[in-house]
Design a protein around this motif. Structure first.
Motif, PDB file in Angstrom:
ATOM      1  N   VAL A  12      10.208  40.500  71.837  1.00  0.00           N
ATOM      2  CA  VAL A  12      10.666  40.723  70.476  1.00  0.00           C
ATOM      3  C   VAL A  12      10.456  39.442  69.682  1.00  0.00           C
ATOM      4  N   GLN A  13      10.227  39.578  68.395  1.00  0.00           N
ATOM      5  CA  GLN A  13      10.045  38.403  67.548  1.00  0.00           C
ATOM      6  C   GLN A  13      11.394  37.812  67.149  1.00  0.00           C
ATOM      7  N   ALA A  14      11.397  36.534  66.909  1.00  0.00           N
ATOM      8  CA  ALA A  14      12.604  35.855  66.460  1.00  0.00           C
ATOM      9  C   ALA A  14      13.148  36.536  65.204  1.00  0.00           C
ATOM     10  N   GLY A  15      14.460  36.700  65.179  1.00  0.00           N
ATOM     11  CA  GLY A  15      15.094  37.385  64.075  1.00  0.00           C
ATOM     12  C   GLY A  15      15.238  38.879  64.293  1.00  0.00           C
ATOM     13  N   ALA A  40      17.444  31.340  82.200  1.00  0.00           N
ATOM     14  CA  ALA A  40      16.112  30.930  81.776  1.00  0.00           C
ATOM     15  C   ALA A  40      15.528  29.994  82.842  1.00  0.00           C
ATOM     16  N   PRO A  41      14.218  29.905  82.928  1.00  0.00           N
ATOM     17  CA  PRO A  41      13.599  29.020  83.920  1.00  0.00           C
ATOM     18  C   PRO A  41      14.110  27.595  83.799  1.00  0.00           C
ATOM     19  N   LYS A  88      16.886  34.619  68.949  1.00  0.00           N
ATOM     20  CA  LYS A  88      16.279  33.302  68.815  1.00  0.00           C
ATOM     21  C   LYS A  88      15.454  33.015  70.070  1.00  0.00           C
ATOM     22  N   SER A  89      14.564  32.052  69.948  1.00  0.00           N
ATOM     23  CA  SER A  89      13.709  31.719  71.097  1.00  0.00           C
ATOM     24  C   SER A  89      14.544  31.279  72.293  1.00  0.00           C
ATOM     25  N   GLU A  90      15.689  30.667  72.027  1.00  0.00           N
ATOM     26  CA  GLU A  90      16.549  30.218  73.117  1.00  0.00           C
ATOM     27  C   GLU A  90      17.268  31.360  73.828  1.00  0.00           C
ATOM     28  N   ASP A  91      17.147  32.567  73.324  1.00  0.00           N
ATOM     29  CA  ASP A  91      17.694  33.742  74.013  1.00  0.00           C
ATOM     30  C   ASP A  91      16.746  34.253  75.099  1.00  0.00           C
ATOM     31  N   VAL A 123      11.687  36.174  73.517  1.00  0.00           N
ATOM     32  CA  VAL A 123      11.734  36.095  72.061  1.00  0.00           C
ATOM     33  C   VAL A 123      10.673  35.100  71.602  1.00  0.00           C
ATOM     34  N   SER A 124       9.774  35.570  70.788  1.00  0.00           N
ATOM     35  CA  SER A 124       8.691  34.719  70.310  1.00  0.00           C
ATOM     36  C   SER A 124       8.924  34.328  68.851  1.00  0.00           C
TER      37      SER A 124
END
Length: 125
Positions: A12-15, A40-41, A88-91, A123-124
């Motif tokens: 999914v895209q950010a936001g 996360a890794p 968010k990307s951190e998700d 999340v990209s």
């Protein structure tokens, strides 16, 4: 033995938004806590959200409060959802659902005795 199966992960895209589902096999515990965790890794496992089935009380990590919502399907009590908004990307992580019969552990995962195999959320930006 209780089995848990997650579904709904993906890219999914950010936001954007996404919804994860966790379906459990039937069990007869009078009270339980279903939790969502992620890893996360290279990072430690993190408690994301939990729902206490006795009274429907929910709990969230600070990092997702206001963006994620955990709920239980009123018609299918063996299904728990994690609605994720404003991603968010951190998700980005592998998301797991888990079950414990002892309250008070969340966000600590050590007391959760049944785990699903996980579903990846990416999340990209």
């Amino acid at each position: 033995q209780v089995q848990l199966v997650e579904s709904g992960g993906g890219s999914v895209q950010a936001g954007g938004s996404s919804r994860l589902s966790c379906t459990t096999s039937s069990y007869t515990y009078s009270s339980d806590v279903l939790g969502w965790f992620r890893q996360a890794p290279g990072k430690d496992r993190e408690g994301v959200a939990a729902i206490y089935t006795g009274g429907g009380i929910t709990d969230y990590a600070n990092s997702v409060a206001g963006r994620f919502t955990i709920s239980r399907d009123s018609a299918k009590i063996t299904t728990v959802y994690l609605e994720m908004n404003n991603l968010k990307s951190e998700d980005t992580a592998m998301y797991y659902c888990a079950l414990t019969i002892w309250p008070g552990y969340f966000p600590d995962s050590s007391g959760y005795i049944y785990w699903g195999q996980g579903t990846q959320v990416t999340v990209s930006s």
